[in-house]
Design a protein around this motif. Structure first.
Motif, PDB file in Angstrom:
ATOM      1  N   LEU A   6       0.989  -1.000  -0.004  1.00 44.85           N
ATOM      2  CA  LEU A   6       0.061   0.233  -0.084  1.00 44.85           C
ATOM      3  C   LEU A   6       0.986   1.307  -0.086  1.00 44.85           C
ATOM      4  CD1 LEU A   6      -3.182   0.215   0.043  1.00 44.85           C
ATOM      5  CD2 LEU A   6      -2.705   0.667   2.492  1.00 44.85           C
ATOM      6  N   ASN A   7       2.075   1.128   0.476  1.00 49.78           N
ATOM      7  CA  ASN A   7       3.040   2.261   0.720  1.00 49.78           C
ATOM      8  C   ASN A   7       3.575   2.496  -0.815  1.00 49.78           C
ATOM      9  OD1 ASN A   7       4.107   4.162   2.175  1.00 49.78           O
ATOM     10  ND2 ASN A   7       5.970   2.932   2.890  1.00 49.78           N
ATOM     11  N   ALA A   8       3.772   1.402  -1.411  1.00 47.84           N
ATOM     12  CA  ALA A   8       4.373   1.467  -2.817  1.00 47.84           C
ATOM     13  C   ALA A   8       3.067   2.286  -3.604  1.00 47.84           C
ATOM     14  CB  ALA A   8       4.679   0.185  -3.372  1.00 47.84           C
ATOM     15  N   PHE A   9       2.015   1.682  -3.356  1.00 50.98           N
ATOM     16  CA  PHE A   9       0.805   2.389  -4.262  1.00 50.98           C
ATOM     17  C   PHE A   9       0.725   3.700  -3.769  1.00 50.98           C
ATOM     18  CE2 PHE A   9      -3.301   2.637  -6.056  1.00 50.98           C
ATOM     19  CZ  PHE A   9      -3.949   3.439  -5.283  1.00 50.98           C
ATOM     20  N   SER A  10       0.858   4.272  -2.543  1.00 52.93           N
ATOM     21  CA  SER A  10       0.938   5.897  -2.350  1.00 52.93           C
ATOM     22  C   SER A  10       1.971   6.481  -3.134  1.00 52.93           C
ATOM     23  CB  SER A  10       0.785   6.110  -0.755  1.00 52.93           C
ATOM     24  OG  SER A  10       2.186   5.724  -0.354  1.00 52.93           O
ATOM     25  N   TYR A  11       2.973   5.793  -3.224  1.00 51.03           N
ATOM     26  CA  TYR A  11       4.094   6.725  -3.928  1.00 51.03           C
ATOM     27  C   TYR A  11       3.722   6.612  -5.511  1.00 51.03           C
ATOM     28  CZ  TYR A  11       7.920   7.834  -6.780  1.00 51.03           C
ATOM     29  OH  TYR A  11       8.888   8.542  -7.682  1.00 51.03           O
ATOM     30  N   TRP A  12       3.446   5.634  -5.868  1.00 56.37           N
ATOM     31  CA  TRP A  12       3.138   5.665  -7.442  1.00 56.37           C
ATOM     32  C   TRP A  12       2.002   6.769  -7.995  1.00 56.37           C
ATOM     33  CZ3 TRP A  12       7.301   4.725  -9.763  1.00 56.37           C
ATOM     34  CH2 TRP A  12       8.204   3.666  -9.493  1.00 56.37           C
ATOM     35  N   THR A  13       0.867   6.496  -6.974  1.00 57.89           N
ATOM     36  CA  THR A  13      -0.021   7.238  -7.066  1.00 57.89           C
ATOM     37  C   THR A  13       0.070   8.689  -7.057  1.00 57.89           C
ATOM     38  OG1 THR A  13      -1.713   5.612  -6.307  1.00 57.89           O
ATOM     39  CG2 THR A  13      -2.406   7.874  -6.160  1.00 57.89           C
ATOM     40  N   PHE A  14       1.122   9.159  -5.978  1.00 56.67           N
ATOM     41  CA  PHE A  14       1.650  10.418  -6.014  1.00 56.67           C
ATOM     42  C   PHE A  14       2.243  10.755  -7.194  1.00 56.67           C
ATOM     43  CE2 PHE A  14       4.316  14.177  -5.154  1.00 56.67           C
ATOM     44  CZ  PHE A  14       5.754  13.543  -5.471  1.00 56.67           C
ATOM     45  N   LEU A  15       2.939   9.958  -8.008  1.00 56.40           N
ATOM     46  CA  LEU A  15       3.760  10.308  -9.033  1.00 56.40           C
ATOM     47  C   LEU A  15       2.933  10.470 -10.313  1.00 56.40           C
ATOM     48  CD1 LEU A  15       6.638  10.712 -10.492  1.00 56.40           C
ATOM     49  CD2 LEU A  15       6.475   8.469 -10.753  1.00 56.40           C
ATOM     50  N   CYS A  16       1.848   9.591 -10.257  1.00 53.29           N
ATOM     51  CA  CYS A  16       0.870   9.729 -11.257  1.00 53.29           C
ATOM     52  C   CYS A  16       0.003  11.073 -11.278  1.00 53.29           C
ATOM     53  CB  CYS A  16      -0.110   8.667 -11.187  1.00 53.29           C
ATOM     54  SG  CYS A  16       0.421   7.142 -11.729  1.00 53.29           S
ATOM     55  N   GLY A  17      -0.095  11.592 -10.006  1.00 55.07           N
ATOM     56  CA  GLY A  17      -0.932  12.543  -9.844  1.00 55.07           C
ATOM     57  C   GLY A  17      -0.049  13.833 -10.549  1.00 55.07           C
ATOM     58  N   ALA A  18       1.373  13.853 -10.011  1.00 54.32           N
ATOM     59  CA  ALA A  18       1.912  14.991 -10.095  1.00 54.32           C
ATOM     60  C   ALA A  18       2.326  15.082 -11.668  1.00 54.32           C
ATOM     61  CB  ALA A  18       3.346  14.817  -9.406  1.00 54.32           C
ATOM     62  N   LEU A  19       2.633  13.967 -12.394  1.00 54.46           N
ATOM     63  CA  LEU A  19       2.602  14.063 -13.759  1.00 54.46           C
ATOM     64  C   LEU A  19       1.384  14.530 -14.407  1.00 54.46           C
ATOM     65  CD1 LEU A  19       4.736  10.688 -14.181  1.00 54.46           C
ATOM     66  CD2 LEU A  19       5.754  13.084 -14.269  1.00 54.46           C
ATOM     67  N   LEU A  20       0.307  14.015 -14.182  1.00 58.83           N
ATOM     68  CA  LEU A  20      -1.002  14.516 -14.865  1.00 58.83           C
ATOM     69  C   LEU A  20      -1.231  15.993 -14.514  1.00 58.83           C
ATOM     70  CD1 LEU A  20      -4.338  12.820 -15.231  1.00 58.83           C
ATOM     71  CD2 LEU A  20      -4.282  15.309 -13.793  1.00 58.83           C
ATOM     72  N   LEU A  21      -0.770  16.579 -13.496  1.00 61.30           N
ATOM     73  CA  LEU A  21      -0.887  17.904 -13.022  1.00 61.30           C
ATOM     74  C   LEU A  21      -0.041  18.687 -14.111  1.00 61.30           C
ATOM     75  CD1 LEU A  21      -2.660  19.461 -11.322  1.00 61.30           C
ATOM     76  CD2 LEU A  21      -0.626  19.466  -9.728  1.00 61.30           C
ATOM     77  N   ASN A  22       1.267  18.391 -14.389  1.00 61.69           N
ATOM     78  CA  ASN A  22       2.281  19.002 -15.264  1.00 61.69           C
ATOM     79  C   ASN A  22       2.172  18.419 -16.682  1.00 61.69           C
ATOM     80  OD1 ASN A  22       4.486  20.570 -13.415  1.00 61.69           O
ATOM     81  ND2 ASN A  22       3.852  18.872 -12.142  1.00 61.69           N
ATOM     82  N   SER A  23       1.257  17.307 -17.037  1.00 65.64           N
ATOM     83  CA  SER A  23       1.073  17.214 -18.220  1.00 65.64           C
ATOM     84  C   SER A  23       0.375  18.033 -18.883  1.00 65.64           C
ATOM     85  CB  SER A  23       0.584  15.951 -18.394  1.00 65.64           C
ATOM     86  OG  SER A  23      -0.904  15.987 -17.978  1.00 65.64           O
ATOM     87  N   SER A  24      -0.324  19.064 -18.267  1.00 75.30           N
ATOM     88  CA  SER A  24      -1.237  20.018 -18.491  1.00 75.30           C
ATOM     89  C   SER A  24      -0.448  21.123 -19.254  1.00 75.30           C
ATOM     90  CB  SER A  24      -1.987  20.805 -17.436  1.00 75.30           C
ATOM     91  OG  SER A  24      -1.206  21.271 -16.575  1.00 75.30           O
ATOM     92  N   PHE A  25       0.708  21.343 -18.973  1.00 72.17           N
ATOM     93  CA  PHE A  25       1.615  22.408 -19.828  1.00 72.17           C
ATOM     94  C   PHE A  25       1.767  21.966 -21.385  1.00 72.17           C
ATOM     95  CE2 PHE A  25       3.202  25.575 -16.883  1.00 72.17           C
ATOM     96  CZ  PHE A  25       3.277  24.951 -15.636  1.00 72.17           C
ATOM     97  N   LEU A  26       1.506  20.620 -21.504  1.00 71.55           N
ATOM     98  CA  LEU A  26       1.916  20.188 -22.769  1.00 71.55           C
ATOM     99  C   LEU A  26       0.422  19.931 -23.615  1.00 71.55           C
ATOM    100  CD1 LEU A  26       4.456  17.360 -21.782  1.00 71.55           C
ATOM    101  CD2 LEU A  26       4.843  19.562 -22.700  1.00 71.55           C
ATOM    102  N   LEU A  27      -0.540  19.991 -22.820  1.00 75.42           N
ATOM    103  CA  LEU A  27      -1.900  19.633 -23.185  1.00 75.42           C
ATOM    104  C   LEU A  27      -3.071  20.833 -23.249  1.00 75.42           C
ATOM    105  CD1 LEU A  27      -1.997  16.099 -21.812  1.00 75.42           C
ATOM    106  CD2 LEU A  27      -1.788  16.573 -24.012  1.00 75.42           C
ATOM    107  N   GLY A  28      -2.469  21.848 -23.629  1.00 82.38           N
ATOM    108  CA  GLY A  28      -3.436  23.076 -23.792  1.00 82.38           C
ATOM    109  C   GLY A  28      -3.279  24.143 -22.613  1.00 82.38           C
ATOM    110  N   GLY A  29      -2.444  23.948 -21.648  1.00 86.49           N
ATOM    111  CA  GLY A  29      -2.612  24.981 -20.664  1.00 86.49           C
ATOM    112  C   GLY A  29      -2.651  24.539 -19.202  1.00 86.49           C
ATOM    113  N   ALA A  30      -1.873  24.772 -18.192  1.00 91.05           N
ATOM    114  CA  ALA A  30      -1.927  24.544 -16.801  1.00 91.05           C
ATOM    115  C   ALA A  30      -2.811  25.131 -16.089  1.00 91.05           C
ATOM    116  CB  ALA A  30      -0.617  24.893 -16.388  1.00 91.05           C
TER     117      ALA A  30
END
Ligand code: HEM
Ligand SMILES: [Cu+2]
Length: 685
Positions: free
Chosen positions: A128-152
């Protein structure tokens, strides 16, 4: 009786066991080194390092965004950024620094240190601890992908409605913010559950609650705050999502909705959130000050109780963010009083830290400089906070640079100073070599001067009427000089960060050896080799007092003077590492996490089939995770369920309650991935 490490079971042994491997997907990965071992790790230490590296990378992102803001505002009528680009940059700067830097850097310390400090081999739920890290990373990358997908995201870090509704923010900018924070919220909530269960259930024999280091207490309080605060922002984000994607009107005045509902919900989460950001740093500083003052923490129980008091009182002040929205004198006065009251437990802590240093034999090494910097800068931030509590004053200050000054003194001057002190303090334990003290001191002074040159002037700019969030300003408002000074300060901070990066690269190259207790410290993690073996303790320690390690090293003579106890030279005893049961790596937490952004992208772009695929990835991986063998078939050992420890999930159980530990034969997959460089004769039982 001292212990000696048996040579760890090497990979080939395990490989041999493969002949009996189960077919198919559920066969647990075995890699203990290389990228695959990091992708499948469930070791709290490795997960802590992943959080730390990722969060520091985002600190650099947030820092570049801050420099862009400062360059735009360095002179009147700046043209570097357009109005919308500026809105995107400051929104992402604030959101990044809070959700992708300070929170995960705190989580890095929670992960790496908590089990070591309470005498455990891992957290309660490693996968579950590993899950929380990878989920954090996925959330962070999704948020920053906005710069490449039309606007943050461009609605500010607190996304006030109706500015963030589809009417006023028609693009996907805000959708990225909603889904990014939702996914990050899952990561934080899961992690909070893990640390609450770990701290309450997996302490070594004798480690009673009031023998726990203050850092562990602050981890516990922050985790409870997360557990209760994240659901509130989750609901608010769902309401905003329904307004934007499905035409609901929760915040639409014209349709009977109420924008103030958003503000109440956001700050009901938002104010406890600021304590989630500061309490871990307070815990770190409470560990550093006694070690470098060579005195116990002054008033340990009071420091603990004031942290708990802050945890409770933090729920009763949120309206101080809304003094100017017209809630009426009764509400405003009540929340003015509660906000002033919360300064009391905070002040108590500051006095206890100062009393700890008082008449101590101070060693001004880099961790201590950052800890003292924390106390000084946080006090300044706290004092400007008290001026906000005086609501007529706040009328002048709200939404001006005075507020921007305040939260940078508490979040940068507080959280980041504390965290940087922790990085220098525990670096030798985590990596087995120290960072250069000379470069550390140079970094500290540039960081300290740069910080005050950047944010000090914000107080003056704010009181002379400069609103926050303006992308430029005309000449002659009296703001020109101090804005230029602030921008120069920001680049001094940037230089200090570059010196830190150079220090890391340089120290990694020369690797000055440090031994297991370079600072002559007080807590259990310093009894272990640097870095600790995968299983942490060869034998679960028995704890007899607060600062147990210190009291093993030092006693008092008849006059009460501190005397070093003679080192106990004991014959080394063999430790059969393969007998120590540790959880096996798994890649299902990673797959489960990846399902979340897939679901989000599908919803955002109305491609609901994609969301279904994401949902199936998540549910499928959770099921596979549940069905995954809890340990390798070739490992003859009692099923975990029996010793599962109070309430620990048997599927994931790594540790029996310590008193039972000895009785359970273990698996060999616990081979340490990190070479334990030190013969463990140095570890005292
Ligand atoms: C590295 C040095 C930093 C500089 C130069 C800097 C500068 C600024 C400036 C100028 C603003 C105001 C933007 C505006 O209102 O137009 C701002 C906003 C903000 N900063 Fe920083 N900052 C820094 C670090 C940090 C850190 C470490 C944190 C938190 C841990 C932080 C959190 C925030 C937040 C939450 C906002 C509000 C964003 C909003 O209004 O939505 N900053 N920063
Ligand atoms: Cu607040």
């Amino acid at each position: 009786m001292a212990t000696v490490l048996e040579p760890a079971q090497t990979e080939p042994d395990v490989v041999d066991a493969d002949v009996v491997e189960e077919p198919g997907l559920l066969r647990r990965p075995q890699a203990t080194t290389g990228l695959w071992s990091w992708l499948t790790t469930v070791d709290h230490k490795k997960i802590g390092i992943l959080y730390g590296l990722t969060a520091f990378t985002f600190f650099l992102f947030g820092g570049v965004e801050a420099l862009l803001i400062r360059l735009q505002l360095a002179r009147p009528n700046g043209t570097l950024l357009s109005a919308d680009a500026y809105n995107q940059v400051f929104t992402m700067h604030g959101t990044t620094m809070i959700f992708l830097v300070v929170m995960p850097l705190s989580a890095a310390f929670f992960n790496y240190l908590t089990p070591l400090m309470i005498g455990a081999r891992d957290v309660a739920f490693p996968r579950l601890n590993a899950f929380s890290y990878w989920t954090f990373l996925c959330g962070a990358l999704l948020l920053n992908s906005s710069f490449l997908l039309g606007g943050a995201p461009n609605g500010g870090w607190f996304g006030y409605a109706p500015n963030t509704s589809i009417t006023f923010s028609p693009g996907h900018n805000i959708d990225f913010w909603i889904f990014g924070l939702q996914i990050l919220g899952i990561a934080s909530t899961v992690s909070a559950v893990n640390f609450i269960v770990t701290i309450l259930n997996l302490r070594a024999p004798g480690m009673t609650l009031f023998r726990m280091p203050v850092f562990v207490w602050m981890t516990l309080v922050s985790s409870f705050l997360l557990l209760f605060a994240m659901p509130i922002i989750t609901i608010a984000l769902f309401l905003l999502m329904f307004d934007r994607l499905f035409g609901a009107n929760f915040f639409n005045t014209a349709a009977g909705g109420n924008p103030l509902l958003w503000q109440h919900l956001f700050w009901l989460f938002g104010h406890p959130e600021v304590y989630i950001l500061i309490l871990p740093a307070m815990g770190i500083v409470s560990e550093i000050l006694p070690v470098f003052s060579r005195k116990p923490l002054f008033g340990y129980p009071v420091v603990v109780f004031s942290g708990i008091a802050i945890g409770f009182m933090g729920w009763g002040v949120w309206v101080h963010h809304m003094f100017a929205v017209g809630l009426g004198p009764v509400a405003v006065s009540a929340f003015s009083v509660t906000t002033m009251l919360i300064a009391v437990p905070t002040g108590v802590k500051i006095f206890n830290w100062i009393a700890t240093m008082w008449r101590g034999s101070l060693r001004l090494q880099t961790p201590m400089l950052f800890a003292i910097g924390f106390v000084a800068m946080f006090t300044i931030g706290g004092l400007s906070g008290v001026t906000h509590a005086v609501s007529p004053h706040d009328r002048q200050q709200t939404d001006t640079y005075y507020v921007v000054a305040h939260f940078h003194y508490v979040l940068f001057g507080g959280s980041l100073f504390g965290i940087m002190g922790g990085i220098f303090y525990w670096w030798p334990k985590i990596f087995g070599y120290g960072l250069s003290e000379r470069l550390g001191k140079l970094q500290f002074w540039l960081w300290f001067i740069g910080f005050n040159v950047t944010f000090g002037p914000f107080h003056i700019l704010g009181l002379s009427g400069m609103p926050r969030r303006i992308y430029t300003y005309p000449k002659g408002m009296g703001w020109d000089f101090w804005n230029l000074v602030a921008t120069i300060g920001a680049f001094v901070i940037a230089t200090s960060v570059l010196i830190f990066l150079y220090n890391v690269a340089h120290s990694r190259r020369v690797r000055p050896p440090v031994g297991h207790d370079p600072w002559d410290a007080r807590t259990l993690e310093w009894t272990l080799p640097s870095p600790p073996p995968a299983y942490n303790f060869a034998e679960i320690p028995v704890v007899h007092s607060l600062d147990d390690f210190w009291h093993r090293k030092y006693g008092e003579d008849a006059e009460g003077r501190l005397v070093k106890k003679p080192a106990t030279e004991e014959p080394a005893t063999a430790v059969d590492e393969s007998a120590i049961h540790m959880p096996s790596p798994s890649y299902f937490p990673l797959i489960a996490s990846l399902g979340l952004p897939v679901m989000a992208y599908g919803l955002m772009y109305g491609a609901y089939l994609v969301s279904v695929v994401g949902g199936l990835m998540l549910i499928g991986a959770l099921y596979a995770w549940a069905l995954e063998p809890s340990a390798e078939p070739h490992e003859p050992h009692e099923p975990h369920t029996e010793g599962g420890g109070g309430g620990v999930d048997p599927g994931d159980a790594v540790l029996q309650p310590p008193e039972e530990a000895e009785s359970v034969p273990a698996t060999s997959t616990a081979t340490s991935t990190e070479p334990s460089t030190e013969p463990s004769t140095e570890v005292t039982p």
